[in-house]
Write a protein that holds these residues in place. Sequence first.
Motif, PDB file in Angstrom:
ATOM      1  N   LEU A 151      25.837  33.022  45.381  1.00 23.92           N
ATOM      2  CA  LEU A 151      25.271  34.341  45.078  1.00 23.92           C
ATOM      3  C   LEU A 151      23.769  34.249  44.806  1.00 23.92           C
ATOM      4  N   THR A 152      23.368  33.148  44.158  1.00 26.56           N
ATOM      5  CA  THR A 152      21.939  32.949  43.899  1.00 26.56           C
ATOM      6  C   THR A 152      21.156  32.894  45.200  1.00 26.56           C
ATOM      7  N   GLY A 153      21.725  32.198  46.183  1.00 29.32           N
ATOM      8  CA  GLY A 153      21.058  32.126  47.475  1.00 29.32           C
ATOM      9  C   GLY A 153      20.999  33.467  48.181  1.00 29.32           C
ATOM     10  N   LEU A 154      22.005  34.319  47.949  1.00 30.59           N
ATOM     11  CA  LEU A 154      22.064  35.608  48.639  1.00 30.59           C
ATOM     12  C   LEU A 154      21.209  36.685  47.971  1.00 30.59           C
ATOM     13  N   VAL A 155      21.307  36.778  46.627  1.00 33.49           N
ATOM     14  CA  VAL A 155      20.668  37.912  45.939  1.00 33.49           C
ATOM     15  C   VAL A 155      19.667  37.496  44.880  1.00 33.49           C
ATOM     16  N   GLY A 156      19.551  36.181  44.614  1.00 32.15           N
ATOM     17  CA  GLY A 156      18.664  35.720  43.554  1.00 32.15           C
ATOM     18  C   GLY A 156      19.448  35.373  42.303  1.00 32.15           C
ATOM     19  N   ALA A 157      18.911  34.470  41.498  1.00 31.13           N
ATOM     20  CA  ALA A 157      19.640  33.951  40.342  1.00 31.13           C
ATOM     21  C   ALA A 157      19.934  35.032  39.315  1.00 31.13           C
ATOM     22  N   ALA A 158      18.949  35.839  38.963  1.00 29.22           N
ATOM     23  CA  ALA A 158      19.158  36.853  37.928  1.00 29.22           C
ATOM     24  C   ALA A 158      20.167  37.909  38.380  1.00 29.22           C
ATOM     25  N   GLN A 159      20.071  38.331  39.639  1.00 28.82           N
ATOM     26  CA  GLN A 159      20.990  39.357  40.141  1.00 28.82           C
ATOM     27  C   GLN A 159      22.427  38.830  40.238  1.00 28.82           C
ATOM     28  N   ALA A 160      22.581  37.513  40.447  1.00 27.86           N
ATOM     29  CA  ALA A 160      23.923  36.938  40.548  1.00 27.86           C
ATOM     30  C   ALA A 160      24.703  37.088  39.249  1.00 27.86           C
ATOM     31  N   VAL A 161      23.997  37.238  38.134  1.00 32.15           N
ATOM     32  CA  VAL A 161      24.654  37.362  36.831  1.00 32.15           C
ATOM     33  C   VAL A 161      25.477  38.652  36.750  1.00 32.15           C
ATOM     34  N   ALA A 162      25.209  39.628  37.611  1.00 33.12           N
ATOM     35  CA  ALA A 162      25.982  40.869  37.619  1.00 33.12           C
ATOM     36  C   ALA A 162      27.466  40.593  37.849  1.00 33.12           C
ATOM     37  N   ALA A 163      27.783  39.503  38.562  1.00 34.38           N
ATOM     38  CA  ALA A 163      29.195  39.164  38.789  1.00 34.38           C
ATOM     39  C   ALA A 163      29.906  38.883  37.465  1.00 34.38           C
ATOM     40  N   ASP A 164      29.192  38.324  36.518  1.00 36.57           N
ATOM     41  CA  ASP A 164      29.786  38.051  35.203  1.00 36.57           C
ATOM     42  C   ASP A 164      30.086  39.355  34.473  1.00 36.57           C
ATOM     43  N   ALA A 165      29.184  40.326  34.581  1.00 29.75           N
ATOM     44  CA  ALA A 165      29.419  41.623  33.948  1.00 29.75           C
ATOM     45  C   ALA A 165      30.675  42.280  34.517  1.00 29.75           C
ATOM     46  N   VAL A 166      30.849  42.187  35.829  1.00 36.33           N
ATOM     47  CA  VAL A 166      32.046  42.744  36.465  1.00 36.33           C
ATOM     48  C   VAL A 166      33.301  42.037  35.954  1.00 36.33           C
ATOM     49  N   SER A 167      33.223  40.719  35.775  1.00 37.05           N
ATOM     50  CA  SER A 167      34.399  39.966  35.319  1.00 37.05           C
ATOM     51  C   SER A 167      34.798  40.373  33.899  1.00 37.05           C
ATOM     52  N   PHE A 168      33.830  40.662  33.048  1.00 42.40           N
ATOM     53  CA  PHE A 168      34.160  41.124  31.702  1.00 42.40           C
ATOM     54  C   PHE A 168      34.832  42.498  31.752  1.00 42.40           C
ATOM     55  N   ALA A 169      34.402  43.337  32.678  1.00 43.24           N
ATOM     56  CA  ALA A 169      35.034  44.648  32.837  1.00 43.24           C
ATOM     57  C   ALA A 169      36.485  44.489  33.288  1.00 43.24           C
ATOM     58  N   VAL A 170      36.749  43.551  34.197  1.00 38.33           N
ATOM     59  CA  VAL A 170      38.122  43.286  34.640  1.00 38.33           C
ATOM     60  C   VAL A 170      38.970  42.803  33.466  1.00 38.33           C
ATOM     61  N   SER A 171      38.412  41.919  32.640  1.00 32.20           N
ATOM     62  CA  SER A 171      39.122  41.434  31.463  1.00 32.20           C
ATOM     63  C   SER A 171      39.493  42.586  30.537  1.00 32.20           C
ATOM     64  N   ALA A 172      38.565  43.516  30.328  1.00 33.10           N
ATOM     65  CA  ALA A 172      38.834  44.660  29.449  1.00 33.10           C
ATOM     66  C   ALA A 172      39.963  45.516  30.004  1.00 33.10           C
ATOM     67  N   VAL A 173      39.982  45.734  31.311  1.00 28.72           N
ATOM     68  CA  VAL A 173      41.047  46.540  31.926  1.00 28.72           C
ATOM     69  C   VAL A 173      42.399  45.854  31.751  1.00 28.72           C
ATOM     70  N   CYS A 174      42.462  44.554  31.994  1.00 29.98           N
ATOM     71  CA  CYS A 174      43.720  43.819  31.833  1.00 29.98           C
ATOM     72  C   CYS A 174      44.228  43.896  30.397  1.00 29.98           C
ATOM     73  N   LEU A 175      43.336  43.764  29.436  1.00 28.40           N
ATOM     74  CA  LEU A 175      43.734  43.866  28.032  1.00 28.40           C
ATOM     75  C   LEU A 175      44.260  45.265  27.707  1.00 28.40           C
ATOM     76  N   ALA A 176      43.632  46.275  28.292  1.00 30.85           N
ATOM     77  CA  ALA A 176      44.064  47.654  28.037  1.00 30.85           C
ATOM     78  C   ALA A 176      45.465  47.913  28.575  1.00 30.85           C
ATOM     79  N   LEU A 177      45.870  47.142  29.606  1.00 35.26           N
ATOM     80  CA  LEU A 177      47.162  47.376  30.243  1.00 35.26           C
ATOM     81  C   LEU A 177      48.311  46.619  29.577  1.00 35.26           C
ATOM     82  N   ILE A 178      48.003  45.711  28.649  1.00 33.72           N
ATOM     83  CA  ILE A 178      49.067  44.968  27.963  1.00 33.72           C
ATOM     84  C   ILE A 178      49.832  45.909  27.034  1.00 33.72           C
ATOM     85  N   GLY A 179      51.138  45.963  27.222  1.00 33.02           N
ATOM     86  CA  GLY A 179      51.940  46.926  26.448  1.00 33.02           C
ATOM     87  C   GLY A 179      52.711  46.320  25.297  1.00 33.02           C
ATOM     88  N   MET A 180      52.713  44.996  25.178  1.00 31.44           N
ATOM     89  CA  MET A 180      53.519  44.345  24.136  1.00 31.44           C
ATOM     90  C   MET A 180      52.926  44.625  22.759  1.00 31.44           C
TER      91      MET A 180
END
Length: 404
Positions: A151-180
């Motif tokens: 990703l760094t090669g494609l969009v630059g090192a700083a912009q590649a960090v956006a993938a981490d922000a997306v991953s945290f959003a996915v984690s939040a959604v998964c936690l919200a869906l846990i029903g136990m």
Amino acid sequence: MLLWAGQSVSEIGSMVSLVAIPIAAVTVLDASPLEMGVLYAVGRIPFLVVTLPAGAVIERVAKRPVMLWCSVGRALVTVSIPGAALLGSLSIAQLYAAAALNGLLMVFFEVAYHGYVPVLLERDQLLAGNSRIGASQAAAQAVGPSAGSGLTGLVGAAQAVAADAVSFAVSAVCLALIGMPEPKTAPAGPRMRAEIAEGMRFVLRHPVLRKTTACSATANLFVSIAVPLEMIFLLRVLDVSASRAGLLISLGGLGGVVGGAVAVLLGRWLGTARVIWLVPLVAGAAGFLVPAAQPGPAAVLAAVGWFGSMFAIVVYSVTQRSYRQSICPPELLTRMNASIRWLIWGALPLGGLVGGVLGNAIGIRQTLWISVAGLWAAFLWVFFSPLRGVRDVSALTEAGRPGR
């Protein structure tokens, strides 16, 4: 399954940042070894400052909402880095601030996370569950760096960090869906200080937990000496490209994948007590290949060394974590985990600062030699412990003595 899936995605995103942020600091901001050490340290100072009170607080509340909102907060903090880069205002101070806030949220997430896993799993499922978690973390360390360098090669090192922000959003959604539903939380105790002290006493008075905690803290100290300097070592000393640096780190991370996959089998074959001290001392010796790496084809020695070290660390971590979760009284579990995390995470900022200072003073390669020697020696704590007297941890009494 949802907890594991969300955390697996989040781990991959974090590994992308683990590569992309140092590349941005080294290549865009021209950071020195000392600045890299400070960047690493400020992200870990919250471990030292707030882990113990976090354990006492989280024991009184439901853990899943804490984890969910921490994931949301980390997504917002992380996305500020590519945002600042797009505005042309990215600075080392911005990276320091983001690292500190992410570290604070990570403390609350991790303390809640390790107290939540035993809620979802039965005691006899803990080793297999922790093995799966360890394998996922190691898989992220294998996949994430290559993805980050790509990703760094494609969009630059700083912009590649956006993938981490997306991953945290996915984690939040998964936690919200846990029903136990969670068990009722503990009522407010007498005083927070007394509750914190109770968890710490349990750890320090237990002959096995005391040794494994000392081992983990020492290992973290010496690992954190090396981590801030690894990207400088690859890019400047070994003269590899950013994409090849990510590949070498990924190859090293495969050792953790293998370790997580075979930890249970090794426990059955060698004994769960033996693998805690034997595997790190044997496989961990491969770490000495890292500072021996040279520019050119011999740069691959760094990946081989990281492979052996990661294999040893994951096998050790999975087995000893399952042991401590199985012996701790449920009402002390969160505070016990918080006490251990305070002791072992508290070494991280100190190690980062020491690494930065030594890297400036004596050189990158010389500092890495100190790091790998200290990491290997850390496992002598568990070699000289009650674990060496038994085959399996089940042979230890709840007080950590041979005899059951």
